[in-house]
Write a protein that holds these residues in place. Structure first.
Motif, short mmCIF file in Angstrom:
data_model
loop_
_atom_site.label_atom_id
_atom_site.label_comp_id
_atom_site.label_asym_id
_atom_site.label_seq_id
_atom_site.Cartn_x
_atom_site.Cartn_y
_atom_site.Cartn_z
N LEU A 86 -68.61 37.34 68.00
CA LEU A 86 -68.33 38.52 67.18
C LEU A 86 -66.82 38.71 66.99
O LEU A 86 -66.36 39.04 65.89
CB LEU A 86 -68.93 39.77 67.82
CG LEU A 86 -70.42 39.99 67.58
CD1 LEU A 86 -70.93 41.15 68.42
CD2 LEU A 86 -70.68 40.28 66.11
N ALA A 87 -66.07 38.50 68.05
CA ALA A 87 -64.62 38.68 67.97
C ALA A 87 -63.99 37.68 67.01
O ALA A 87 -63.05 38.01 66.27
CB ALA A 87 -64.00 38.54 69.36
N SER A 88 -64.51 36.48 66.97
CA SER A 88 -63.94 35.44 66.12
C SER A 88 -64.48 35.48 64.69
O SER A 88 -63.97 34.79 63.81
CB SER A 88 -64.23 34.06 66.72
OG SER A 88 -65.62 33.79 66.70
N GLY A 89 -65.54 36.27 64.48
CA GLY A 89 -66.14 36.35 63.15
C GLY A 89 -67.21 35.31 62.90
O GLY A 89 -67.77 35.24 61.80
N ALA A 90 -67.53 34.51 63.90
CA ALA A 90 -68.55 33.48 63.73
C ALA A 90 -69.95 34.08 63.60
O ALA A 90 -70.87 33.44 63.09
CB ALA A 90 -68.51 32.50 64.90
N LEU A 91 -70.09 35.32 64.07
CA LEU A 91 -71.39 36.01 64.05
C LEU A 91 -71.17 37.41 63.49
O LEU A 91 -70.18 38.07 63.82
CB LEU A 91 -71.96 36.09 65.47
CG LEU A 91 -73.43 36.47 65.63
CD1 LEU A 91 -74.33 35.35 65.12
CD2 LEU A 91 -73.73 36.74 67.11
N SER A 92 -72.09 37.88 62.65
CA SER A 92 -71.99 39.23 62.09
C SER A 92 -72.71 40.23 62.99
O SER A 92 -73.54 39.85 63.82
CB SER A 92 -72.61 39.27 60.69
OG SER A 92 -74.02 39.12 60.78
N TYR A 93 -72.41 41.51 62.79
CA TYR A 93 -73.08 42.54 63.58
C TYR A 93 -74.58 42.58 63.25
O TYR A 93 -75.41 42.86 64.14
CB TYR A 93 -72.45 43.91 63.31
CG TYR A 93 -71.26 44.19 64.18
CD1 TYR A 93 -71.41 44.82 65.41
CD2 TYR A 93 -69.98 43.81 63.79
CE1 TYR A 93 -70.32 45.06 66.23
CE2 TYR A 93 -68.88 44.04 64.60
CZ TYR A 93 -69.06 44.68 65.83
OH TYR A 93 -67.98 44.90 66.64
#
Length: 302
Positions: A86-93
């Motif tokens: 999540l922090a890196s943006g690889a996964l969305s909320y």
């Protein structure tokens, strides 16, 4: 595994309480034979141990997902956690929420697989831990003791093992066993997670986050020696209240306590690699304590 060990300790101690009480009340040859048949579950009910292993895996994952969802904006600013999905943006909320739903559904499935005669009690006791799971990630914003809340969360299995085995914490005076077992586990968590938190203390201080690492500061080691002593004594009290007479369980508790003292004594509070190694070594503490429970149960027959 850190979430699983208290479940396994409690399940093994619950088995020990059954054996102790069977032998104490044995009046006929058949009842004595029944007691010796308990050797087959001397480590605890095998089915329950498998369920706890599965449930701990799922709920530990759910806790990590919740933690990452709450902390993503902070994790971006901490070098150790900046690469988290999540922090890196690889996964969305949205993806994280769906994944959390799957984890919680799996955890519910495990809970519903407990013995039917004990299901209602276990369900209520298990769901009582969910508020702790949800709020723990927020605690570092508001209190100097987030590691205490983590300990209360991670060691809930110390209550669940006994309940799943006996159907209630009241059976065989279970509270006199599980409360010191739980308290010892919380003290243990305060030791290992305070050492762990020292890895991030500089980043946490910059971000205005709190931890026992920052709160204890230069007094960390004396305080953690105290918590190590508390953990060891509490674990010994749990075994005493089960009815262990032989020394095997207590020797194991002493070995686990010695391991905690070693961690604190050799920790370099400014060396992340050293601290990570100390943290990972707590797998050994959990294993030593479980072996102690099994040895205590075997000692009943000697």
């Amino acid at each position: 595994m850190l979430l699983l060990w208290p479940c396994m300790w409690s399940t093994a101690l619950a088995s020990g309480s059954s054996i102790t009480n069977e032998i104490a009340s044995a009046a006929t040859l058949s009842s004595t034979t029944t007691s010796f048949a308990s050797l087959s579950s001397i480590a605890g009910d095998p089915k329950l141990l498998v369920l706890f292993a599965t449930g701990s895996f799922l709920m530990r994952g759910a806790g990590c997902t919740i933690n990452d969802m709450w902390d993503a904006k902070y994790d971006k600013q901490v070098s150790r956690t900046a690469t988290r999905p999540l922090a890196s943006g690889a996964l969305s909320y949205k993806q994280a929420t769906a994944f959390l739903g799957l984890q919680l559904t799996g955890g519910l499935g495990v809970l519903l697989s407990f013995p039917q005669e004990h299901l209602k009690y276990c369900f209520l006791l298990g769901t009582a831990s969910l508020p702790l799971v949800g709020v723990y990630p927020l605690m570092k914003r508001y209190t100097n003791w987030p590691q205490l809340v983590l300990g209360m969360t991670f060691n809930w299995g110390a209550l669940m093992g006994w309940a799943a085995t006996h159907g209630s914490l009241d059976v065989y005076d279970g509270l006199s066993v599980v409360l010191p077992l739980y308290g010892g586990g919380v003290a243990w968590t305060l030791v290992y997670d305070t050492l762990y938190a020292h890895q991030d203390k500089q980043d946490d201080a910059k971000l205005g986050l709190k931890s026992t690492a920052l709160y204890f500061a230069e007094n960390t080691k004396p305080i953690l020696f105290g918590f190590s002593t508390l953990a060891t004594g509490s674990w010994m009290a749990a075994g005493y209240n089960v009815g262990y007479v032989e020394p095997y369980y207590y020797l194991g508790c002493g070995a686990a306590g010695a391991h905690l003292f070693w961690q604190v004594a050799t920790a370099d509070l400014d060396n992340p690699k050293n601290l990570a190694e100390r943290f990972k070594s707590n797998m050994s503490v959990g294993a030593i304590m479980f072996a102690s429970c099994v040895a205590g149960n075997m000692g009943i027959f000697l």
